[in-house]
Design a protein around this motif. Structure first.
Motif, PDB file in Angstrom:
ATOM      1  N   ARG A  68     -29.145   5.529   6.698  1.00  0.00           N
ATOM      2  CA  ARG A  68     -29.407   5.263   5.285  1.00  0.00           C
ATOM      3  C   ARG A  68     -28.353   4.325   4.681  1.00  0.00           C
ATOM      4  O   ARG A  68     -28.560   3.764   3.609  1.00  0.00           O
ATOM      5  N   ASN A  69     -27.258   4.132   5.381  1.00  0.00           N
ATOM      6  CA  ASN A  69     -26.218   3.205   4.905  1.00  0.00           C
ATOM      7  C   ASN A  69     -26.216   1.888   5.680  1.00  0.00           C
ATOM      8  O   ASN A  69     -25.242   1.147   5.625  1.00  0.00           O
ATOM      9  N   ARG A  70     -27.296   1.611   6.387  1.00  0.00           N
ATOM     10  CA  ARG A  70     -27.269   0.454   7.299  1.00  0.00           C
ATOM     11  C   ARG A  70     -26.914  -0.851   6.591  1.00  0.00           C
ATOM     12  O   ARG A  70     -26.081  -1.627   7.057  1.00  0.00           O
ATOM     13  N   THR A  71     -27.527  -1.086   5.447  1.00  0.00           N
ATOM     14  CA  THR A  71     -27.256  -2.350   4.747  1.00  0.00           C
ATOM     15  C   THR A  71     -25.797  -2.432   4.321  1.00  0.00           C
ATOM     16  O   THR A  71     -25.173  -3.487   4.399  1.00  0.00           O
ATOM     17  N   ALA A  72     -25.255  -1.324   3.884  1.00  0.00           N
ATOM     18  CA  ALA A  72     -23.871  -1.324   3.418  1.00  0.00           C
ATOM     19  C   ALA A  72     -22.874  -1.431   4.570  1.00  0.00           C
ATOM     20  O   ALA A  72     -21.772  -1.957   4.396  1.00  0.00           O
ATOM     21  N   LEU A  73     -23.256  -0.943   5.749  1.00  0.00           N
ATOM     22  CA  LEU A  73     -22.299  -0.857   6.850  1.00  0.00           C
ATOM     23  C   LEU A  73     -22.374  -1.999   7.854  1.00  0.00           C
ATOM     24  O   LEU A  73     -21.402  -2.258   8.578  1.00  0.00           O
ATOM     25  N   MET A  74     -23.504  -2.669   7.926  1.00  0.00           N
ATOM     26  CA  MET A  74     -23.702  -3.686   8.973  1.00  0.00           C
ATOM     27  C   MET A  74     -22.637  -4.781   8.860  1.00  0.00           C
ATOM     28  O   MET A  74     -22.496  -5.409   7.819  1.00  0.00           O
ATOM     29  N   PRO A  75     -21.860  -5.003   9.926  1.00  0.00           N
ATOM     30  CA  PRO A  75     -20.867  -6.086   9.855  1.00  0.00           C
ATOM     31  C   PRO A  75     -21.576  -7.439   9.811  1.00  0.00           C
ATOM     32  O   PRO A  75     -22.719  -7.563  10.242  1.00  0.00           O
ATOM     33  N   THR A  76     -20.893  -8.435   9.288  1.00  0.00           N
ATOM     34  CA  THR A  76     -21.489  -9.774   9.246  1.00  0.00           C
ATOM     35  C   THR A  76     -21.226 -10.457  10.592  1.00  0.00           C
ATOM     36  O   THR A  76     -20.280 -10.092  11.305  1.00  0.00           O
ATOM     37  N   PRO A  77     -22.016 -11.482  10.925  1.00  0.00           N
ATOM     38  CA  PRO A  77     -21.731 -12.239  12.160  1.00  0.00           C
ATOM     39  C   PRO A  77     -20.315 -12.802  12.141  1.00  0.00           C
ATOM     40  O   PRO A  77     -19.645 -12.851  13.171  1.00  0.00           O
ATOM     41  N   GLY A  78     -19.823 -13.198  10.960  1.00  0.00           N
ATOM     42  CA  GLY A  78     -18.465 -13.726  10.848  1.00  0.00           C
ATOM     43  C   GLY A  78     -17.418 -12.681  11.216  1.00  0.00           C
ATOM     44  O   GLY A  78     -16.443 -12.978  11.920  1.00  0.00           O
ATOM     45  N   GLN A  79     -17.627 -11.455  10.770  1.00  0.00           N
ATOM     46  CA  GLN A  79     -16.677 -10.380  11.110  1.00  0.00           C
ATOM     47  C   GLN A  79     -16.673 -10.123  12.624  1.00  0.00           C
ATOM     48  O   GLN A  79     -15.610  -9.945  13.234  1.00  0.00           O
TER      49      GLN A  79
ATOM     50  N   ASN B  98     -18.630  -0.150  17.125  1.00  0.00           N
ATOM     51  CA  ASN B  98     -19.447  -0.544  15.979  1.00  0.00           C
ATOM     52  C   ASN B  98     -20.452   0.556  15.677  1.00  0.00           C
ATOM     53  O   ASN B  98     -20.974   1.219  16.582  1.00  0.00           O
ATOM     54  N   THR B  99     -20.719   0.743  14.393  1.00  0.00           N
ATOM     55  CA  THR B  99     -21.604   1.820  13.954  1.00  0.00           C
ATOM     56  C   THR B  99     -22.952   1.751  14.672  1.00  0.00           C
ATOM     57  O   THR B  99     -23.545   0.683  14.800  1.00  0.00           O
ATOM     58  N   GLN B 100     -23.406   2.908  15.133  1.00  0.00           N
ATOM     59  CA  GLN B 100     -24.772   3.035  15.655  1.00  0.00           C
ATOM     60  C   GLN B 100     -25.574   3.706  14.541  1.00  0.00           C
ATOM     61  O   GLN B 100     -25.109   4.689  13.952  1.00  0.00           O
ATOM     62  N   TYR B 101     -26.737   3.190  14.267  1.00  0.00           N
ATOM     63  CA  TYR B 101     -27.438   3.627  13.049  1.00  0.00           C
ATOM     64  C   TYR B 101     -28.378   4.804  13.311  1.00  0.00           C
ATOM     65  O   TYR B 101     -29.589   4.658  13.386  1.00  0.00           O
ATOM     66  N   TYR B 102     -27.742   5.971  13.457  1.00  0.00           N
ATOM     67  CA  TYR B 102     -28.481   7.221  13.621  1.00  0.00           C
ATOM     68  C   TYR B 102     -28.092   8.158  12.485  1.00  0.00           C
ATOM     69  O   TYR B 102     -27.014   8.037  11.909  1.00  0.00           O
ATOM     70  N   GLY B 103     -28.917   9.164  12.252  1.00  0.00           N
ATOM     71  CA  GLY B 103     -28.576  10.209  11.290  1.00  0.00           C
ATOM     72  C   GLY B 103     -28.260   9.620   9.925  1.00  0.00           C
ATOM     73  O   GLY B 103     -28.965   8.750   9.404  1.00  0.00           O
ATOM     74  N   TRP B 104     -27.150  10.108   9.341  1.00  0.00           N
ATOM     75  CA  TRP B 104     -26.768   9.667   7.999  1.00  0.00           C
ATOM     76  C   TRP B 104     -26.499   8.161   7.962  1.00  0.00           C
ATOM     77  O   TRP B 104     -26.764   7.486   6.950  1.00  0.00           O
TER      78      TRP B 104
END
Ligand code: SF4
Ligand code: FES
Length: 368
Positions: free
Chosen positions: A191-202, A182-188
């Motif tokens: 800035r995409n955290r909201t777009a990339l964060m998986p949902t609890p359902g996923q 799962n994406t770790q929110y560092y670097g670039w």
């Protein structure tokens, strides 16, 4: 300091930040090192020698795309001749059979191939390039040359539903190991955290699929699943402790205790051009800043889990609280856990309202 400092086991050598892909989850810094600032061949050879002298046994040649460095064969030879296990971390673009045969003859031991999705339409959308078919070809080349193959997939909202298909793809490619991270929110990626964060359902849907595959493929393909830590109760044991096992050398020669450490702007940055690698490892302020437990404050200082997770991730602590010595706010015992809960609540609100932004593709912003 009351810590016995052991030699490093591994070195991540980021040969270049240049890359043919534009992945929105890129964890490299927002400002990339320019080509003109990259270490020369002679400097990289000296770094590899200094690392081996220091005790490094595993060299991970990475980037960006390391195949963009014409001196890659020389670097592989030197690391291998010195007795290191040499791993190539690549997008696969440019990995032809003659090139890989040459690298294998020079001692390359392993290839780690990134994959962005389970089919070309999705993968190319995430990579921002027509790359998927070339990666499939690259995996075949790895097989033909007879090297072990790891497939690495960074998971996020735009590909999480493909977890089952990604496992099937890795099987088809003959991977020995599959990392689903799962994406770790560092670097670039931050800035995409909201777009990339998986949902609890996923995340809930993926969990039984991964668990079943781990059982089914045991002994044939190892599957490593890296959790989405914002949703966890306790943090990850980041880097197995600061300055404990591995060092990173950035394309411009900066030496970092972890690949993301340049985000901690309160730490001095060391560079191989101005200080010997061994001195940086053993004596520098940046490598000693969070070694051992002396730096910890409550709640970590007295917590039973401190030897297990080392207080979590220093970079995440800095990015979310402005203080690199704070408890990782992912931890449910952290006084700053509300920061992570607030982020998750905002993500949830964005999903419910249909207000999730498009992700922004990685662009080659370079340091001027
Ligand atoms: Fe880990 Fe610190 Fe949380 Fe304890 S309080 S679980 S040591 S991060
Ligand atoms: Fe830097 Fe975790 S990414 S310490």
């Amino acid at each position: 300091m009351d810590v016995t400092v052991e030699p490093p086991l591994g070195m991540l050598a980021e040969l270049t930040h240049r890359c043919p892909l534009h992945c929105p989850y890129c964890s490299n810094p927002v400002e990339l090192a320019a080509k003109r600032d990259e270490l020369t061949t002679e400097q990289w050879l000296a770094v590899i020698e200094a690392a081996r002298d220091l005790g490094v046994l595993q060299v991970h040649l990475s980037g960006g795309e390391p195949l963009l460095r014409p001196d890659l064969p020389e670097l592989v030879s030197r690391a291998s001749d010195l007795g290191c296990y040499v791993n190539l971390v690549t997008s696969g673009l440019g990995l032809t059979k003659p090139r890989l045969t040459d690298l294998a003859e020079r001692g390359l031991a392993h290839v780690q191939l990134s994959v962005q999705g389970a089919d070309a339409a999705r993968a190319d959308l995430i990579a921002g390039a027509k790359a998927h078919a070339r990666k499939i070809d690259a995996a075949a080349v790895v097989h033909e040359v007879g090297l072990p193959l790891s497939v690495n997939v960074v998971l996020h909202r735009a590909n999480h539903d493909q977890v089952g298909a990604l496992i099937a793809l890795a099987e088809q490619l003959g991977a020995d190991r599959l990392e689903l991270a799962n994406t770790q929110y560092y670097g670039w990626a931050l800035r995409n955290r909201t777009a990339l964060m998986p949902t609890p359902g996923q995340l809930a849907a993926a969990e039984p699929i991964v668990r079943a595959a781990v059982e089914r493929l045991r002994g044939r393909m190892e599957i490593v699943y890296v959790v989405a830590d914002y949703y966890e109760k306790y943090p990850k044991p980041c880097m197995y402790g600061w300055g404990a096992r591995q060092l990173t050398v950035a394309p411009n020669g900066d030496v970092l205790p972890c690949p993301a450490a340049s985000v901690i702007t309160t730490l001095p940055v060391e560079n191989v051009r101005s200080r010997p690698l061994a001195e940086i490892w053993y004596e520098s302020e940046s490598f000693n800043a969070f070694r051992g437990e002396d730096w910890m404050r409550d709640p970590c200082r007295t917590c039973d889990f401190r030897a297990r997770d080392f207080g979590g991730c220093r970079c995440q602590a800095f990015m979310l609280t402005g203080d690199a010595s704070a408890t990782d706010p992912v931890c449910s015992r952290s006084p700053d856990r509300s920061v992570v809960d607030g982020i998750l609540a905002a993500e949830d609100a964005a999903v419910r309202s249909g207000g999730v932004p498009e992700f922004v593709m990685r662009t080659p912003t370079v340091v001027r």
